[in-house]
Design a protein around this motif. Sequence first.
Motif, mmCIF file in Angstrom:
data_model
loop_
_atom_site.group_PDB
_atom_site.id
_atom_site.type_symbol
_atom_site.label_atom_id
_atom_site.label_comp_id
_atom_site.label_asym_id
_atom_site.label_seq_id
_atom_site.Cartn_x
_atom_site.Cartn_y
_atom_site.Cartn_z
ATOM 1 N N ALA A 71 4.601 0.497 -2.272
ATOM 2 C CA ALA A 71 4.024 0.262 -3.605
ATOM 3 C C ALA A 71 3.106 1.423 -3.964
ATOM 4 N N ILE A 72 2.842 1.556 -5.272
ATOM 5 C CA ILE A 72 1.990 2.630 -5.769
ATOM 6 C C ILE A 72 1.078 2.073 -6.853
ATOM 7 N N THR A 73 -0.192 2.526 -6.860
ATOM 8 C CA THR A 73 -1.145 2.132 -7.894
ATOM 9 C C THR A 73 -1.940 3.356 -8.321
ATOM 10 N N VAL A 74 -2.569 3.244 -9.500
ATOM 11 C CA VAL A 74 -3.423 4.313 -10.014
ATOM 12 C C VAL A 74 -4.814 3.734 -10.260
ATOM 13 N N SER A 75 -5.843 4.558 -10.027
ATOM 14 C CA SER A 75 -7.220 4.116 -10.254
ATOM 15 C C SER A 75 -7.994 5.238 -10.937
ATOM 16 N N PRO A 76 -9.089 4.893 -11.652
ATOM 17 C CA PRO A 76 -9.872 5.911 -12.354
ATOM 18 C C PRO A 76 -10.490 6.922 -11.386
ATOM 19 N N ASP A 77 -10.842 8.075 -11.943
ATOM 20 C CA ASP A 77 -11.461 9.162 -11.184
ATOM 21 C C ASP A 77 -12.601 8.650 -10.300
ATOM 22 N N GLY A 78 -12.520 8.957 -9.015
ATOM 23 C CA GLY A 78 -13.557 8.521 -8.097
ATOM 24 C C GLY A 78 -14.330 9.654 -7.467
ATOM 25 N N ASN A 79 -13.884 10.905 -7.695
ATOM 26 C CA ASN A 79 -14.565 12.037 -7.059
ATOM 27 C C ASN A 79 -15.096 13.057 -8.063
ATOM 28 N N GLY A 80 -15.149 12.654 -9.340
ATOM 29 C CA GLY A 80 -15.846 13.454 -10.330
ATOM 30 C C GLY A 80 -15.120 14.633 -10.923
ATOM 31 N N ASN A 81 -13.792 14.741 -10.735
ATOM 32 C CA ASN A 81 -13.083 15.889 -11.317
ATOM 33 C C ASN A 81 -12.283 15.516 -12.562
ATOM 34 N N GLY A 82 -12.451 14.264 -13.046
ATOM 35 C CA GLY A 82 -11.890 13.884 -14.335
ATOM 36 C C GLY A 82 -10.444 13.433 -14.338
ATOM 37 N N VAL A 83 -9.810 13.336 -13.174
ATOM 38 C CA VAL A 83 -8.410 12.893 -13.140
ATOM 39 C C VAL A 83 -8.300 11.617 -12.312
ATOM 40 N N ASP A 84 -7.173 10.931 -12.478
ATOM 41 C CA ASP A 84 -6.957 9.673 -11.767
ATOM 42 C C ASP A 84 -6.679 9.909 -10.289
ATOM 43 N N GLU A 85 -6.840 8.833 -9.516
ATOM 44 C CA GLU A 85 -6.460 8.854 -8.106
ATOM 45 C C GLU A 85 -5.197 8.007 -7.928
ATOM 46 N N ILE A 86 -4.389 8.376 -6.946
ATOM 47 C CA ILE A 86 -3.144 7.659 -6.648
ATOM 48 C C ILE A 86 -3.256 7.039 -5.263
ATOM 49 N N THR A 87 -2.889 5.765 -5.152
ATOM 50 C CA THR A 87 -2.852 5.094 -3.854
ATOM 51 C C THR A 87 -1.433 4.628 -3.575
ATOM 52 N N VAL A 88 -0.956 4.949 -2.380
ATOM 53 C CA VAL A 88 0.375 4.520 -1.935
ATOM 54 C C VAL A 88 0.229 3.603 -0.731
ATOM 55 N N LEU A 89 0.919 2.486 -0.787
ATOM 56 C CA LEU A 89 0.999 1.564 0.346
ATOM 57 C C LEU A 89 2.260 1.881 1.127
ATOM 58 N N GLY A 90 2.116 2.110 2.435
ATOM 59 C CA GLY A 90 3.261 2.376 3.289
ATOM 60 C C GLY A 90 3.363 1.363 4.411
ATOM 61 N N ARG A 91 4.577 1.187 4.902
ATOM 62 C CA ARG A 91 4.813 0.281 6.035
ATOM 63 C C ARG A 91 5.394 1.085 7.190
ATOM 64 N N HIS A 92 4.773 0.946 8.370
ATOM 65 C CA HIS A 92 5.229 1.683 9.539
ATOM 66 C C HIS A 92 6.644 1.243 9.906
ATOM 67 N N LYS A 93 7.529 2.217 10.158
ATOM 68 C CA LYS A 93 8.942 1.915 10.353
ATOM 69 C C LYS A 93 9.208 1.119 11.622
ATOM 70 N N LYS A 94 8.344 1.258 12.630
ATOM 71 C CA LYS A 94 8.578 0.553 13.888
ATOM 72 C C LYS A 94 7.705 -0.694 14.025
ATOM 73 N N THR A 95 6.413 -0.571 13.761
ATOM 74 C CA THR A 95 5.498 -1.702 13.953
ATOM 75 C C THR A 95 5.407 -2.620 12.746
ATOM 76 N N LEU A 96 5.861 -2.114 11.574
ATOM 77 C CA LEU A 96 5.787 -2.836 10.301
ATOM 78 C C LEU A 96 4.346 -3.055 9.825
ATOM 79 N N ALA A 97 3.384 -2.339 10.438
ATOM 80 C CA ALA A 97 1.994 -2.412 9.989
ATOM 81 C C ALA A 97 1.839 -1.668 8.663
ATOM 82 N N ASP A 98 0.933 -2.152 7.800
ATOM 83 C CA ASP A 98 0.717 -1.550 6.483
ATOM 84 C C ASP A 98 -0.496 -0.623 6.496
#
Length: 333
Positions: A276-303
């Motif tokens: 999954a992918i989400t976007v959030s407002p600027d958190g480090n002061g450079n005026g652009v959005d941040e991107i967060t990606v959720l990944g699942r480990h291929k072997k352990t299935l941990a997120d």
Amino acid sequence: MQKLTFTLGIALTGLLSATTLHADSKKLLSVTTGHYYQLIEYDSAAWENARLGCESIGAHLATITSQEEQNFIDKALMPGMDGYYFIGGTDAASQKKWQWLTGEKWSYTNWSKGGDNGPQPNNRPDEDYLMLGSNTPESDIAWFDVDSVTEEAGYICEWSANKNIATAIIPDLNKNKANEIAVLSVDYETGEHTVHIKDTRTKKILNTLIFATDAVTAPQGMIVLKDLNGNGIPEIGVLYKLKEQPAVLIKDAKAAANSPLLKTLTFLSNAFTGQAITVSPDGNGNGVDEITVLGRHKKTLADLTEMRDSKTGKSLGQTSFAVVIDNSTPELP
């Protein structure tokens, strides 16, 4: 190496190299699940190769979660056929706790009740992967737990029939005081991945962006970002797997259909599959959005999630999720 006549006490060694593969069936639609399915035949295969094979054509190893779905596969995909096919179940992460690689609830099962191999699953420590099949066209199709590598095995791929993968709202592009809506679609016939942008007031298509074909896996999600290239137009980001690693491909929302990518950002590592992918407002002061990606480990299935700055690509941190909803079976005695 002993040929698979399906006595599951076979000795299997090493990872077999992939040989010629071909489709045994057309993509068939189940009206019950609304999903497409296809049988793929290998001369030899490993479960991991099968998983990657499905992902390379925008699918996943089939997950059979009901008797109705099992019936469709038995009657539509495998009538009069024998042989064995990998599907998307594993207990590699925790012995005797079976999970679907999609995270769907594990409730329905169709384990073999006997025969040469005895009742299944037999829970041998080296048999962590799920296969279905039968010895003869007349035999009932059942499930077996097997080693990760099996000789002369195929696999079954499953696609969502819903061609619309994701939607997102875009701020007014044509200055008529109405937001636009973007829809990310996959055409399973042509392999095209497109983003159609429509005016919510006039209902007219304002732009179409082409992101990829089946040369890469199907997209997992879409976001809208603040302008990154100084032209005042938002950007569209689409989550893919690129060289086995989650990656976000970014285009200008008003670019030409086949225009080059504005940029590509990779996330996590090739040990993870993007979920999954989400976007959030600027958190480090450079005026652009941040991107967060959720990944699942291929072997352990941990997120695991990772946040990156959409302009610089710099990682802003990772967060693991050790507590996972338990959709697996209880431990067997």
